[in-house]
Design a protein around this motif. Structure first.
Motif, PDB file in Angstrom:
ATOM      1  N   LEU A 179     -13.685 -11.112  37.788  1.00 32.95           N
ATOM      2  CA  LEU A 179     -14.744 -12.083  37.525  1.00 32.95           C
ATOM      3  C   LEU A 179     -14.653 -12.612  36.104  1.00 32.95           C
ATOM      4  CD1 LEU A 179     -17.076 -13.090  39.213  1.00 32.95           C
ATOM      5  CD2 LEU A 179     -18.525 -11.340  38.187  1.00 32.95           C
ATOM      6  N   VAL A 180     -14.514 -11.700  35.172  1.00 36.34           N
ATOM      7  CA  VAL A 180     -14.449 -12.097  33.768  1.00 36.34           C
ATOM      8  C   VAL A 180     -13.157 -12.868  33.487  1.00 36.34           C
ATOM      9  CG1 VAL A 180     -14.283 -11.247  31.408  1.00 36.34           C
ATOM     10  CG2 VAL A 180     -15.903 -10.204  33.006  1.00 36.34           C
ATOM     11  N   ARG A 181     -12.099 -12.399  34.093  1.00 40.81           N
ATOM     12  CA  ARG A 181     -10.811 -13.053  33.853  1.00 40.81           C
ATOM     13  C   ARG A 181     -10.858 -14.522  34.280  1.00 40.81           C
ATOM     14  NH1 ARG A 181      -5.473 -11.212  33.223  1.00 40.81           N
ATOM     15  NH2 ARG A 181      -6.105  -9.057  33.601  1.00 40.81           N
ATOM     16  N   GLY A 182     -11.544 -14.764  35.364  1.00 44.77           N
ATOM     17  CA  GLY A 182     -11.594 -16.138  35.861  1.00 44.77           C
ATOM     18  C   GLY A 182     -12.677 -16.974  35.225  1.00 44.77           C
ATOM     19  N   ALA A 183     -13.309 -16.440  34.193  1.00 48.01           N
ATOM     20  CA  ALA A 183     -14.448 -17.160  33.609  1.00 48.01           C
ATOM     21  C   ALA A 183     -14.218 -17.458  32.137  1.00 48.01           C
ATOM     22  CB  ALA A 183     -15.708 -16.331  33.769  1.00 48.01           C
ATOM     23  N   LEU A 184     -15.009 -18.360  31.637  1.00 43.70           N
ATOM     24  CA  LEU A 184     -15.118 -18.603  30.199  1.00 43.70           C
ATOM     25  C   LEU A 184     -13.873 -19.201  29.556  1.00 43.70           C
ATOM     26  CD1 LEU A 184     -16.931 -15.311  29.163  1.00 43.70           C
ATOM     27  CD2 LEU A 184     -17.930 -17.516  29.731  1.00 43.70           C
ATOM     28  N   ASP A 185     -12.924 -19.642  30.372  1.00 42.81           N
ATOM     29  CA  ASP A 185     -11.705 -20.157  29.757  1.00 42.81           C
ATOM     30  C   ASP A 185     -11.931 -21.498  29.064  1.00 42.81           C
ATOM     31  OD1 ASP A 185     -10.023 -18.040  30.225  1.00 42.81           O
ATOM     32  OD2 ASP A 185      -9.486 -18.718  32.229  1.00 42.81           O
ATOM     33  N   ARG A 186     -13.126 -22.039  29.229  1.00 44.60           N
ATOM     34  CA  ARG A 186     -13.458 -23.269  28.526  1.00 44.60           C
ATOM     35  C   ARG A 186     -14.602 -23.036  27.534  1.00 44.60           C
ATOM     36  NH1 ARG A 186      -9.505 -24.108  30.482  1.00 44.60           N
ATOM     37  NH2 ARG A 186      -8.692 -25.752  31.841  1.00 44.60           N
ATOM     38  N   ASP A 187     -14.988 -21.799  27.413  1.00 46.76           N
ATOM     39  CA  ASP A 187     -16.126 -21.490  26.541  1.00 46.76           C
ATOM     40  C   ASP A 187     -15.734 -21.643  25.071  1.00 46.76           C
ATOM     41  OD1 ASP A 187     -18.933 -19.832  26.509  1.00 46.76           O
ATOM     42  OD2 ASP A 187     -17.644 -19.309  24.812  1.00 46.76           O
ATOM     43  N   PRO A 188     -16.559 -22.358  24.299  1.00 47.14           N
ATOM     44  CA  PRO A 188     -16.235 -22.626  22.896  1.00 47.14           C
ATOM     45  C   PRO A 188     -15.990 -21.361  22.091  1.00 47.14           C
ATOM     46  CG  PRO A 188     -18.168 -23.872  23.591  1.00 47.14           C
ATOM     47  CD  PRO A 188     -17.836 -22.954  24.705  1.00 47.14           C
ATOM     48  N   LYS A 189     -16.874 -20.407  22.264  1.00 53.35           N
ATOM     49  CA  LYS A 189     -16.737 -19.168  21.504  1.00 53.35           C
ATOM     50  C   LYS A 189     -15.431 -18.454  21.839  1.00 53.35           C
ATOM     51  CE  LYS A 189     -18.891 -16.251  18.697  1.00 53.35           C
ATOM     52  NZ  LYS A 189     -19.339 -16.662  17.364  1.00 53.35           N
ATOM     53  N   ILE A 190     -15.119 -18.428  23.118  1.00 51.97           N
ATOM     54  CA  ILE A 190     -13.877 -17.773  23.552  1.00 51.97           C
ATOM     55  C   ILE A 190     -12.662 -18.519  23.006  1.00 51.97           C
ATOM     56  CG2 ILE A 190     -12.474 -17.155  25.548  1.00 51.97           C
ATOM     57  CD1 ILE A 190     -14.959 -15.429  25.128  1.00 51.97           C
ATOM     58  N   LEU A 191     -12.730 -19.825  23.043  1.00 51.57           N
ATOM     59  CA  LEU A 191     -11.612 -20.612  22.511  1.00 51.57           C
ATOM     60  C   LEU A 191     -11.451 -20.355  21.025  1.00 51.57           C
ATOM     61  CD1 LEU A 191     -12.134 -23.972  24.444  1.00 51.57           C
ATOM     62  CD2 LEU A 191     -10.423 -22.181  24.849  1.00 51.57           C
ATOM     63  N   GLU A 192     -12.574 -20.267  20.340  1.00 49.72           N
ATOM     64  CA  GLU A 192     -12.513 -19.991  18.910  1.00 49.72           C
ATOM     65  C   GLU A 192     -11.892 -18.616  18.664  1.00 49.72           C
ATOM     66  OE1 GLU A 192     -16.339 -20.102  17.006  1.00 49.72           O
ATOM     67  OE2 GLU A 192     -15.523 -19.080  15.240  1.00 49.72           O
TER      68      GLU A 192
END
Lengths: 146, 146
Positions: free
Chosen positions: B85-98
Motif C-alpha cells: 500500500l505504501v509502496r504504491g502511494a505518495l510518489d507524487r507527494d511533495p514532501k516525499i519528493l523533497e
DNA sequence: CCGCAATTTCGTCAGATGGCGAAATGGTAG
DNA sequence: CTACCATTTCGCCATCTGACGAAATTGCGG
C-alpha cells in the motif's frame, strides 16, 4: 500524504478495526455497533466520526436511525487499499469472531427494542415490560426516570 | 489482530511513512535517514525500532553502520499488504519528493563524512577542516569540543 | 408544535506517543 | 585492549488519543 496517514491511523485502532469488520458485510446502525462493542455511545460516535472523516465509512440515514457502511464514494484514494487489507484480515481472529457471534444476537432484536435496552451480554430482553429500564449497561438516560 | 494493528499504526505516522518511502528502493544507514529527515538521532532510532518490531523493516549490520531495509522475513503476515500500500502511494507527494531529492544529496557524501557532519540543508561539507564541528544541525557531540 | 429518543458534541481525565538531549551500549579500527 | 563513534536507551516534556458522562442536537411521531 495526509489522506494515507488518516486512513492508516483510522484503521490502526482496535475498536475501529472491529467496527470495520462488523460493517463489512452489511450496514449497521450506531446502536447495533454499540451493543456489539460494549462501549459508550459517545465513544462509538467518535470512532465513527474518525472513520468517516478518513473516508473509510459512510453514513446513510434510515428513518430515525443512522446506518454506517463501508465507503463507496472514493473520497480518499487510499481507502480502498486499506479497506481491502482489513477485509482480507482477521477472519480467524477470536475477538472478531466473538463480535460476529454477538452481532447475530443483536440482529435478532428489532431496532426499536435494541436501542432502548442496550443489551450487552444477554440480548434477550428480560420481558421487563415495554422497553424496560432493567438491562442497560452503557449508561445514559439514567436520569430519565426522574 | 495485534499484528495488523501494529503494522497499520507503524505505517500511519508521518515520519515513519517517510522512512518507508526512503528505504523502499535501497537500504539506508541510520545516519543517512537521519540526515534526510532532519530529526534527532534518538528520534529516528525510536521510529526504526517501531517499524522493526512491527515487522515492516529489518536491520542489517554493514561494517560499522546499521542499514535498514524493507522486511523480507514475513514475520508479520500483514506487513506485505501494508508495505504494498505504501509502496504504491505518495510518489507524487511533495514532501516525499523533497526527501528523495535530499537523499540524492546525502548519497553523494561518503558515510564516514556524512555521519560526522550531519548536513541537513547543505550537504556540501564547508571544507571546515577535518570533519568539522561547523555545520551540524541535530545536536550531540556538542560538548566534544570541551 | 412538542416531546422523545438516537446520535453527536463538549469537557475532562488517564495513558500513549513523538520529539529532544544526555548518557549507555557495542562493534571497529587502531 | 582501548578509544572512538554510530546507534540505542533513558528520562523528560508537550501533545494527541481513547474513554467516559453530561449536555446539546436533530429528526420522527404524535
Amino acid at each position: 500524504m495526509r489522506q494515507l496517514e488518516a486512513a492508516l491511523k483510522a484503521a490502526g485502532d482496535r475498536s475501529r478495526t472491529r467496527i470495520l469488520k462488523l460493517i463489512e458485510t452489511r450496514d449497521l446502525c450506531v446502536c447495533q455497533i454499540q451493543a456489539v462493542l460494549g462501549l459508550a455511545p459517545s465513544t462509538v460516535s467518535k470512532h465513527l466520526s474518525v472513520l468517516r472523516s478518513s473516508g473509510l465509512v459512510e453514513d446513510r440515514r434510515e428513518g430515525r436511525w443512522i446506518h454506517y457502511g463501508i465507503a463507496s464514494s472514493g473520497e480518499n484514494p487510499y481507502a480502498d487499499g486499506v479497506l481491502a487489507l482489513v477485509r482480507g484480515a482477521l477472519d480467524r481472529d477470536p475477538k472478531i469472531l466473538e463480535d460476529r457471534r454477538r452481532l447475530q444476537e443483536v440482529l435478532r432484536t428489532p431496532l426499536a427494542e435494541l436501542c432502548a435496552v442496550m443489551p450487552v451480554q444477554s440480548v434477550s430482553v428480560p420481558s421487563a415490560s415495554r422497553r424496560g429500564r432493567g438491562a442497560r449497561k452503557a449508561g445514559r438516560r439514567d436520569r430519565a426516570h426522574a
